[in-house]
Motif scaffolding. Structure first.
Motif, PDB file in Angstrom:
ATOM      1  N   GLY A   8     -80.623 -49.888  -8.544  1.00  0.00           N
ATOM      2  CA  GLY A   8     -79.172 -49.846  -8.589  1.00  0.00           C
ATOM      3  C   GLY A   8     -78.632 -51.060  -9.309  1.00  0.00           C
ATOM      4  O   GLY A   8     -79.377 -51.854  -9.881  1.00  0.00           O
ATOM      5  N   GLY A   9     -77.305 -51.192  -9.261  1.00  0.00           N
ATOM      6  CA  GLY A   9     -76.687 -52.327  -9.914  1.00  0.00           C
ATOM      7  C   GLY A   9     -75.179 -52.259  -9.906  1.00  0.00           C
ATOM      8  O   GLY A   9     -74.575 -51.398  -9.276  1.00  0.00           O
ATOM      9  N   CYS A  10     -74.605 -53.163 -10.654  1.00  0.00           N
ATOM     10  CA  CYS A  10     -73.155 -53.306 -10.719  1.00  0.00           C
ATOM     11  C   CYS A  10     -72.540 -52.343 -11.742  1.00  0.00           C
ATOM     12  O   CYS A  10     -73.250 -51.649 -12.474  1.00  0.00           O
ATOM     13  CB  CYS A  10     -72.797 -54.741 -11.065  1.00  0.00           C
ATOM     14  SG  CYS A  10     -73.249 -55.231 -12.739  1.00  0.00           S
ATOM     15  N   LEU A  11     -71.246 -52.353 -11.820  1.00  0.00           N
ATOM     16  CA  LEU A  11     -70.497 -51.472 -12.715  1.00  0.00           C
ATOM     17  C   LEU A  11     -70.802 -51.719 -14.189  1.00  0.00           C
ATOM     18  O   LEU A  11     -70.973 -50.780 -14.960  1.00  0.00           O
ATOM     19  CB  LEU A  11     -68.995 -51.651 -12.448  1.00  0.00           C
ATOM     20  CG  LEU A  11     -68.023 -50.752 -13.185  1.00  0.00           C
ATOM     21  CD1 LEU A  11     -68.281 -49.282 -12.843  1.00  0.00           C
ATOM     22  CD2 LEU A  11     -66.598 -51.132 -12.819  1.00  0.00           C
ATOM     23  N   CYS A  12     -70.929 -52.975 -14.609  1.00  0.00           N
ATOM     24  CA  CYS A  12     -71.166 -53.265 -16.029  1.00  0.00           C
ATOM     25  C   CYS A  12     -72.651 -53.251 -16.401  1.00  0.00           C
ATOM     26  O   CYS A  12     -72.987 -53.254 -17.576  1.00  0.00           O
ATOM     27  CB  CYS A  12     -70.528 -54.595 -16.427  1.00  0.00           C
ATOM     28  SG  CYS A  12     -71.361 -56.080 -15.816  1.00  0.00           S
ATOM     29  N   GLY A  13     -73.542 -53.241 -15.414  1.00  0.00           N
ATOM     30  CA  GLY A  13     -74.975 -53.176 -15.679  1.00  0.00           C
ATOM     31  C   GLY A  13     -75.671 -54.511 -15.866  1.00  0.00           C
ATOM     32  O   GLY A  13     -76.880 -54.556 -16.045  1.00  0.00           O
ATOM     33  N   CYS A  79     -68.179 -58.239 -13.917  1.00  0.00           N
ATOM     34  CA  CYS A  79     -67.290 -57.096 -13.652  1.00  0.00           C
ATOM     35  C   CYS A  79     -66.661 -57.130 -12.261  1.00  0.00           C
ATOM     36  O   CYS A  79     -65.762 -56.348 -11.977  1.00  0.00           O
ATOM     37  CB  CYS A  79     -68.036 -55.779 -13.858  1.00  0.00           C
ATOM     38  SG  CYS A  79     -69.345 -55.441 -12.662  1.00  0.00           S
ATOM     39  N   GLY A  80     -67.128 -58.022 -11.399  1.00  0.00           N
ATOM     40  CA  GLY A  80     -66.550 -58.160 -10.065  1.00  0.00           C
ATOM     41  C   GLY A  80     -67.105 -57.211  -9.016  1.00  0.00           C
ATOM     42  O   GLY A  80     -66.668 -57.247  -7.870  1.00  0.00           O
ATOM     43  N   SER A  81     -68.056 -56.368  -9.379  1.00  0.00           N
ATOM     44  CA  SER A  81     -68.617 -55.419  -8.410  1.00  0.00           C
ATOM     45  C   SER A  81     -69.240 -56.134  -7.220  1.00  0.00           C
ATOM     46  O   SER A  81     -70.002 -57.083  -7.390  1.00  0.00           O
ATOM     47  CB  SER A  81     -69.711 -54.563  -9.061  1.00  0.00           C
ATOM     48  OG  SER A  81     -69.185 -53.727 -10.049  1.00  0.00           O
ATOM     49  N   SER A  82     -68.919 -55.652  -6.031  1.00  0.00           N
ATOM     50  CA  SER A  82     -69.582 -56.131  -4.821  1.00  0.00           C
ATOM     51  C   SER A  82     -70.936 -55.453  -4.737  1.00  0.00           C
ATOM     52  O   SER A  82     -71.047 -54.239  -4.927  1.00  0.00           O
ATOM     53  CB  SER A  82     -68.747 -55.767  -3.585  1.00  0.00           C
ATOM     54  OG  SER A  82     -67.503 -56.424  -3.626  1.00  0.00           O
ATOM     55  N   LEU A  83     -71.988 -56.226  -4.463  1.00  0.00           N
ATOM     56  CA  LEU A  83     -73.343 -55.689  -4.415  1.00  0.00           C
ATOM     57  C   LEU A  83     -73.945 -55.713  -3.023  1.00  0.00           C
ATOM     58  O   LEU A  83     -74.758 -54.854  -2.689  1.00  0.00           O
ATOM     59  CB  LEU A  83     -74.247 -56.462  -5.375  1.00  0.00           C
ATOM     60  CG  LEU A  83     -73.872 -56.290  -6.841  1.00  0.00           C
ATOM     61  CD1 LEU A  83     -74.464 -57.395  -7.679  1.00  0.00           C
ATOM     62  CD2 LEU A  83     -74.326 -54.934  -7.324  1.00  0.00           C
ATOM     63  N   GLY A  84     -73.575 -56.678  -2.218  1.00  0.00           N
ATOM     64  CA  GLY A  84     -74.162 -56.749  -0.897  1.00  0.00           C
ATOM     65  C   GLY A  84     -73.989 -58.101  -0.259  1.00  0.00           C
ATOM     66  O   GLY A  84     -73.129 -58.882  -0.644  1.00  0.00           O
TER      67      GLY A  84
END
Length: 128
Positions: A8-13, A79-84
């Motif tokens: 898996g990963g964040c929005l921007c990769g 991108c600011g994605s929360s991952l964990g």
């Protein structure tokens, strides 16, 4: 639970991960930390021992913010994605929305933490 490998990963990769199973403690949580970290009333998590998670994307490991005396919240600085959350335990709890295949049966939450902190009108799953 399966001994699968999850990706898996964040929005921007930029931040990607590989987590080697079995997946542990799949659950939802409505505590204020989870609500603020995700911007959602309920977060969905699954845990892995630290040594079974590798950061594989071009951005390396995620950025972190120390959110309590036992845990840091992980996010992508691009991108600011929360991952964990990376706990001192050492455990990494990854948000289910970050997984490439979040339909895997081993990732299905089986418990709900801090249900008393969710609004009374918010119901998780099919049960009130």
């Amino acid at each position: 639970m399966s001994a699968s490998t999850y990706h898996g990963g964040c929005l921007c990769g930029r931040i990607r991960f590989q987590a080697r199973g079995p997946a542990e403690n799949p659950h939802t949580c409505s505590c204020k930390y989870c609500q603020r970290h995700t911007g959602s009333l309920t977060a969905s998590w699954v845990e892995f021992p630290l040594e079974r998670v590798s950061w594989t994307g071009p951005g390396g490991a995620p950025s972190t913010f120390r959110s309590s005396d036992y845990s840091s919240r992980a996010f992508c600085a691009s991108c600011g994605s929360s991952l964990g959350a990376i706990d001192d335990a050492p455990t990494i709890a990854l948000l289910l929305g970050c997984f490439d295949d979040n339909q895997h049966p081993a990732l299905m939450p089986t418990a709900h933490s801090y249900s008393d902190e969710r609004p009374t009108w918010w119901h998780v799953g099919d049960r009130p």
